[in-house]
Enzyme design. Structure first.
Site, short mmCIF file in Angstrom:
data_model
loop_
_atom_site.label_atom_id
_atom_site.label_comp_id
_atom_site.label_asym_id
_atom_site.label_seq_id
_atom_site.Cartn_x
_atom_site.Cartn_y
_atom_site.Cartn_z
N LYS A 178 4.54 8.06 -95.73
CA LYS A 178 5.99 8.24 -95.87
C LYS A 178 6.74 7.42 -94.83
O LYS A 178 7.78 6.83 -95.12
CB LYS A 178 6.37 9.72 -95.78
N GLU A 211 2.19 16.88 -103.56
CA GLU A 211 2.88 15.73 -102.92
C GLU A 211 1.88 14.82 -102.20
O GLU A 211 2.13 13.63 -102.03
CB GLU A 211 3.97 16.22 -101.96
N GLU A 234 16.78 4.37 -100.10
CA GLU A 234 16.25 4.28 -101.46
C GLU A 234 16.99 3.26 -102.33
O GLU A 234 17.53 3.59 -103.38
CB GLU A 234 16.29 5.67 -102.13
N ARG A 261 11.45 3.11 -101.94
CA ARG A 261 11.42 4.56 -101.68
C ARG A 261 11.43 5.37 -102.98
O ARG A 261 10.92 6.49 -103.03
CB ARG A 261 12.59 4.97 -100.77
N ASN A 314 9.25 9.28 -105.79
CA ASN A 314 9.68 10.25 -106.81
C ASN A 314 8.76 10.25 -108.02
O ASN A 314 9.17 10.70 -109.10
CB ASN A 314 11.12 9.95 -107.25
N HIS A 336 8.84 13.16 -110.41
CA HIS A 336 9.97 14.03 -110.05
C HIS A 336 11.04 14.13 -111.14
O HIS A 336 11.68 15.17 -111.26
CB HIS A 336 10.60 13.55 -108.73
N ARG A 369 31.16 16.70 -88.82
CA ARG A 369 30.79 15.33 -89.25
C ARG A 369 29.46 14.85 -88.68
O ARG A 369 29.20 13.66 -88.62
CB ARG A 369 31.90 14.33 -88.92
N HIS A 386 8.39 23.62 -106.82
CA HIS A 386 8.66 22.19 -106.87
C HIS A 386 7.34 21.41 -107.05
O HIS A 386 7.23 20.54 -107.92
CB HIS A 386 9.37 21.77 -105.58
N LYS A 439 16.09 13.00 -96.27
CA LYS A 439 16.81 13.43 -97.48
C LYS A 439 17.16 14.89 -97.31
O LYS A 439 16.29 15.72 -97.06
CB LYS A 439 15.94 13.25 -98.72
N HIS A 450 11.83 17.66 -112.09
CA HIS A 450 13.16 18.25 -111.90
C HIS A 450 13.67 18.86 -113.21
O HIS A 450 14.36 19.88 -113.20
CB HIS A 450 14.15 17.20 -111.38
P1 NAD Z 1 10.11 26.62 -99.87
O1 NAD Z 1 10.92 26.08 -98.80
O2 NAD Z 1 10.78 27.46 -100.91
O3 NAD Z 1 8.92 27.47 -99.24
C1 NAD Z 1 7.99 28.07 -100.08
C2 NAD Z 1 7.84 29.58 -99.78
O4 NAD Z 1 7.01 29.75 -98.65
C3 NAD Z 1 9.14 30.29 -99.46
O5 NAD Z 1 9.09 31.58 -100.01
C4 NAD Z 1 9.11 30.36 -97.94
O6 NAD Z 1 9.88 31.42 -97.42
C5 NAD Z 1 7.65 30.58 -97.69
N1 NAD Z 1 7.16 30.12 -96.40
C6 NAD Z 1 7.50 29.01 -95.73
N2 NAD Z 1 6.72 28.84 -94.67
C7 NAD Z 1 5.87 29.88 -94.66
C8 NAD Z 1 4.80 30.26 -93.82
N3 NAD Z 1 4.42 29.49 -92.80
N4 NAD Z 1 4.13 31.40 -94.08
C9 NAD Z 1 4.46 32.14 -95.16
N5 NAD Z 1 5.45 31.83 -96.01
C10 NAD Z 1 6.14 30.71 -95.76
O7 NAD Z 1 9.33 25.48 -100.68
P2 NAD Z 1 8.65 24.11 -100.23
O8 NAD Z 1 7.58 23.88 -101.21
O9 NAD Z 1 8.35 24.10 -98.79
O10 NAD Z 1 9.82 23.05 -100.46
C11 NAD Z 1 10.33 22.80 -101.74
C12 NAD Z 1 11.72 22.22 -101.58
O11 NAD Z 1 11.63 20.98 -100.88
C13 NAD Z 1 12.41 21.91 -102.89
O12 NAD Z 1 13.74 22.35 -102.83
C14 NAD Z 1 12.36 20.40 -102.99
O13 NAD Z 1 13.43 19.86 -103.72
C15 NAD Z 1 12.42 20.02 -101.53
N6 NAD Z 1 11.85 18.69 -101.24
C16 NAD Z 1 12.58 17.85 -100.47
C17 NAD Z 1 12.08 16.63 -100.12
C18 NAD Z 1 12.85 15.72 -99.20
O14 NAD Z 1 12.45 14.57 -99.04
N7 NAD Z 1 13.91 16.20 -98.59
C19 NAD Z 1 10.80 16.24 -100.56
C20 NAD Z 1 10.07 17.13 -101.34
C21 NAD Z 1 10.60 18.37 -101.67
N1 GLY Z 2 10.59 13.03 -101.40
C1 GLY Z 2 11.18 11.80 -101.82
C2 GLY Z 2 11.73 11.01 -100.68
O1 GLY Z 2 11.75 11.44 -99.56
O2 GLY Z 2 12.20 9.93 -100.89
#
Ligand code: NAD
Ligand code: GLY
Length: 358
Positions: free
Chosen positions: A224, A182, A234, A238, A242, A245, A118, A262, A140, A249
């Protein structure tokens, strides 16, 4: 090192930004509860950075959870591997989870931390540009469902975020460009000065000049931080984070998770949001062209894939967290630097935007 504060009363935390931070274990130690630490990472990042991180955690009982790499593995099924590892290691509710990776690992580890017994302590070590400017901040967390992106999850804040800009040296170009999407987003929704800076300094950013990287990461985190502090869960402003997005998506889900990055899908989504805003009379052609030009400068796509026809696109867009009582709401631009959430568009205008995007 720069520190940006996230102000959320008892859930407040620092974002540390700088080079060589992975080696500075005292930064983490201040935020680790208990003596058990689980590092959640993936098979690409582990060989690059896991040992460096473990070196600074010698005084703790550490477990390593190495997940497969890719958006297609951001699922409930793979998340179970984290719980299996924590239970096998008999970790208690005083343990700390550390996410070492990009947004996929951060979202999954955060959700695991929110659920395990939890809720246990959680730290973000983002290693992609996208994760350092956006996903590691704000709490998030979650996983995808075959029917919709990020549809299963929780708001759960980390205890700190440690963004070591040195880790960006091993990132491939396509991932770097996806992260810039972003950053452009912050410019479009609320920070015209950042937008102009990006137009003038894109070459330095693409060349990974450290001062340029530091600037955009700090500025993005400040943006942010202000939004999250004002609206953690949100219920209002907030949602402007998006921008692009809902369109994006639809592309990610429609093309199969992991096919489009993404950030790439969000880039097209922002171009589509600009197009729709123009159709509503809010943006001029010159402003829309400015958006497209900046996305192109960042080597990002601006056209949606042909493979998703307009009817399917609309169907995919209907599975979105901003849909309320069956009503689709979109983040649109009243002007550059001013985003709003609106359902005030006729269906044929949205259809025109979707048709024009391909
Ligand atoms: P990712 O996590 O898939 O990383 C991209 C690629 O880079 C992967 O293959 C990873 O293994 C590789 N990688 C990571 N760090 C590395 C490094 N230092 N050197 C070499 N390779 C490396 O993609 P991302 O773009 O980081 O994140 C996208 C995800 O984030 C999506 O799922 C999206 O929905 C999510 N997201 C979440 C939020 C949030 O607020 N929580 C906001 C934006 C995006
Ligand atoms: N990436 C969208 C949020 O954090 O609200």
């Amino acid at each position: 090192m720069i520190t940006v504060a996230i102000d959320l009363q008892e859930r407040s935390y620092p974002i540390y930004i700088g080079c060589g931070l992975l080696a500075q274990s005292h930064l983490l130690a201040a935020h680790i509860t208990g003596s058990e630490v689980a590092i959640v990472t993936n098979e690409t990042i582990a060989p690059l950075y896991l040992d460096q991180l473990l070196k600074g955690l010698k005084g703790y009982r550490c477990a390593e959870v190495i997940l497969p790499d890719g958006e297609q593995y951001k699922t409930l099924e793979i998340l179970t591997q984290v719980f299996d590892a924590l239970l096998t290691a008999t970790f208690s509710r005083r343990c700390t989870l550390i996410a070492l990776g990009g947004g996929v690992i951060g979202d999954m580890a955060g959700f695991a931390a929110a659920c395990y017994q939890r809720g246990v302590a959680f730290i973000q070590i983002p290693t992609t540009l996208l994760a350092q400017v956006d996903s590691s901040v704000g709490g998030k967390t979650g996983v995808n469902h075959p029917l919709g992106k990020n549809m299963i999850g929780a708001f759960y804040q980390p205890r700190c975020v440690l963004a070591d800009t040195d880790t960006l040296n091993t990132l491939d170009d396509r991932q770097l460009w996806a992260g810039i999407a972003e950053i452009i987003k912050y410019g479009l929704i609320r920070d015209l000065e950042l937008l102009t800076w990006l137009e003038q300094h894109m070459d330095q950013l693409l060349a990974r000049e450290s001062s340029a990287l530091r600037y955009v990461i700090e500025r993005s985190c400040h943006n942010k931080a202000e939004i999250v502090a004002a609206d953690e869960r949100e219920s209002g402003i907030r949602a402007t984070l998006n921008l692009g997005h809902t369109f994006g998506h639809a592309i990610e889900t429609g093309m199969g998770y992991g096919t489009w990055l993404h950030g790439e899908a969000v880039a097209v989504g922002m171009a589509m949001a600009a197009d729709l805003s123009q159709r509503l009379g809010w943006l001029s052609t010159t402003e829309v062209n400015r958006v497209i030009r900046l996305l192109e400068q960042a080597r990002l796509p601006t056209r949606a894939p042909q493979a998703i026809d307009a009817a399917r696109f609309l169907e995919l867009m209907a599975v979105d967290k901003k849909v309320i009582d069956g009503q689709l709401r979109l983040v649109l631009l009243k002007e550059l630097g001013h985003a709003v959430v609106s359902n005030d568009f006729a269906p044929h205008i949205l259809e025109a935007t979707i048709k024009n995007a391909r």
